[in-house]
Design an enzyme around this catalytic site. Structure first.
Site, PDB file in Angstrom:
ATOM      1  CB  SER A 197      -7.723   6.126  11.071  1.00 14.03           C
ATOM      2  OG  SER A 197      -8.945   6.311  11.748  1.00 14.03           O
TER       3      SER A 197
ATOM      4  CB  ALA B 148      -2.099   7.653  22.841  1.00 14.41           C
TER       5      ALA B 148
ATOM      6  CG  ASP C 237       1.072  10.157  22.397  1.00 19.30           C
ATOM      7  OD1 ASP C 237       1.248  10.938  23.352  1.00 19.30           O
ATOM      8  OD2 ASP C 237       1.354   8.940  22.456  1.00 19.30           O
TER       9      ASP C 237
ATOM     10  CB  SER D  88      -3.367   0.984  14.023  1.00 17.88           C
ATOM     11  OG  SER D  88      -2.877   2.302  13.939  1.00 17.88           O
TER      12      SER D  88
ATOM     13  CG  ASP E 107      -2.098  -0.965   1.029  1.00 13.74           C
ATOM     14  OD1 ASP E 107      -2.161  -1.635  -0.025  1.00 13.74           O
ATOM     15  OD2 ASP E 107      -2.951  -1.038   1.929  1.00 13.74           O
ATOM     16  N   GLY E 108       2.019   1.200   0.673  1.00 12.23           N
ATOM     17  CA  GLY E 108       2.911   2.352   0.673  1.00 12.23           C
ATOM     18  C   GLY E 108       3.399   2.700  -0.719  1.00 12.23           C
TER      19      GLY E 108
ATOM     20  N   GLY F  91      -6.011   2.148   7.707  1.00 15.66           N
ATOM     21  CA  GLY F  91      -4.594   2.256   8.001  1.00 15.66           C
ATOM     22  C   GLY F  91      -4.322   2.707   9.424  1.00 15.66           C
TER      23      GLY F  91
END
Length: 293
Positions: free
Chosen positions: A192, A213, A178, A194, A74-75, A190
């Site tokens: 989001s 976080a 964070d 995670s 995907d990258g 992606g």
């Protein structure tokens, strides 16, 4: 037929995939134009030998191209999008990476899928992009759009940052976290995801705001219309914080304001009937693996 090819070389997995692609297209007299750096690697690795035309930037790709084949994960597709930009050239991803939500074609089925491409028996999925409308001075952003997400995050220390967030001028929240992710439907699977964000199907006209976080524990991911103007003001103990557009990262001074909006163009992704988005979800996220199903 005229095909652009862009890829990243992985020593163990990519060689047979690349050879299959080149053999198929050469056998079918397809005109191939290869990204300059990628072709140099292919020559060095002796994967191809004959001369090919090359492209080196988005200026070298025009509407005479039928499709761009991206070989990698995907990258790699996100990088391929920086070549395609607003040209409208469809992108097909051949998965030589790991998870791969965008790179649909698996190495076991390359020839059958390339035949579909040759016969143009595919559909197009239009993917929404994000851009930054307000860019602080002295900020280095060479490519101002993101296919997956725009995110802000702390830079050099472990202290949280505060992200004041406004939607169409109205105050939403100050996230102590964070960082904060603004994801497109494409990017919802992606970074989001995670961080606990929801999955949006590609055709949804929405964006996802996902805190990274968060210390204010009642802060939850939020889905908003994709025509919303998002303004962020970040503050904290550091003099600078990080802003990323997909994998492209820059530093921005503390208290600078960012304005994020839907980009004025979209990226066209090739959709093949046998590899739909829902099938990809089931396979990649192991949905239905419960023995009761």
């Amino acid at each position: 037929m005229k095909v652009a090819i862009f890829g990243q070389y992985y020593q163990n997995d990519t060689r047979p995939i690349i050879r299959d692609i080149f053999v198929f297209f050469n056998k079918n007299s397809v005109e191939l134009v290869i990204e300059e750096h990628f072709l140099k690697i292919l020559y060095e690795e002796k994967i191809v030998a004959k001369p090919y035309k090359t492209f080196a930037s988005h200026k070298d790709l025009d509407r005479s191209f039928d499709i761009l084949i991206s070989i990698g994960g995907d990258g790699t597709i996100l990088k391929a999008a920086t070549f395609v930009r607003d040209s409208g050239i469809p992108i097909l991803g051949v998965n030589a990476g790991r998870l791969g939500f965008l790179a649909k074609v698996q190495k076991e089925n390359i020839e059958s899928f390339l035949q579909i491409v040759l016969e143009k028996k595919y559909t197009i999925s239009e993917r929404t992009l994000l851009s930054m409308e307000s860019i602080p001075a002295n900020t280095e952003i060479a490519i101002n759009f993101a296919m997956n997400e725009v995110s802000v995050s702390r830079k050099d220390i472990t202290s949280m940052i505060t992200i004041e967030t406004y939607l169409n001028g109205e105050y939403l929240n100050s996230y102590w976290a964070d960082g904060l992710i603004i994801a497109t439907p494409t990017g919802s699977t992606g970074y989001s995801l995670s961080c606990g964000g929801p999955i949006l199907t590609p055709e949804v006209n929405g964006l996802v705001i996902t805190p990274i976080a968060p210390h204010n524990l009642n802060a939850r991911p939020l889905v908003i219309p994709d025509n919303t103007e998002i303004k962020l003001k970040v503050s904290g103990r550091e003099e600078q914080y990080l802003v990323s557009l997909d994998s492209r990262i820059t530093s921005v001074s503390n208290n600078a304001e960012l304005v994020i909006k839907k980009a004025p163009f979209k990226i066209n992704m090739v959709e093949i009937l046998e590899e739909t988005f829902l099938k990809t979800l089931r396979n990649k996220l192991l949905w239905g693996e419960d023995k009761r199903n």
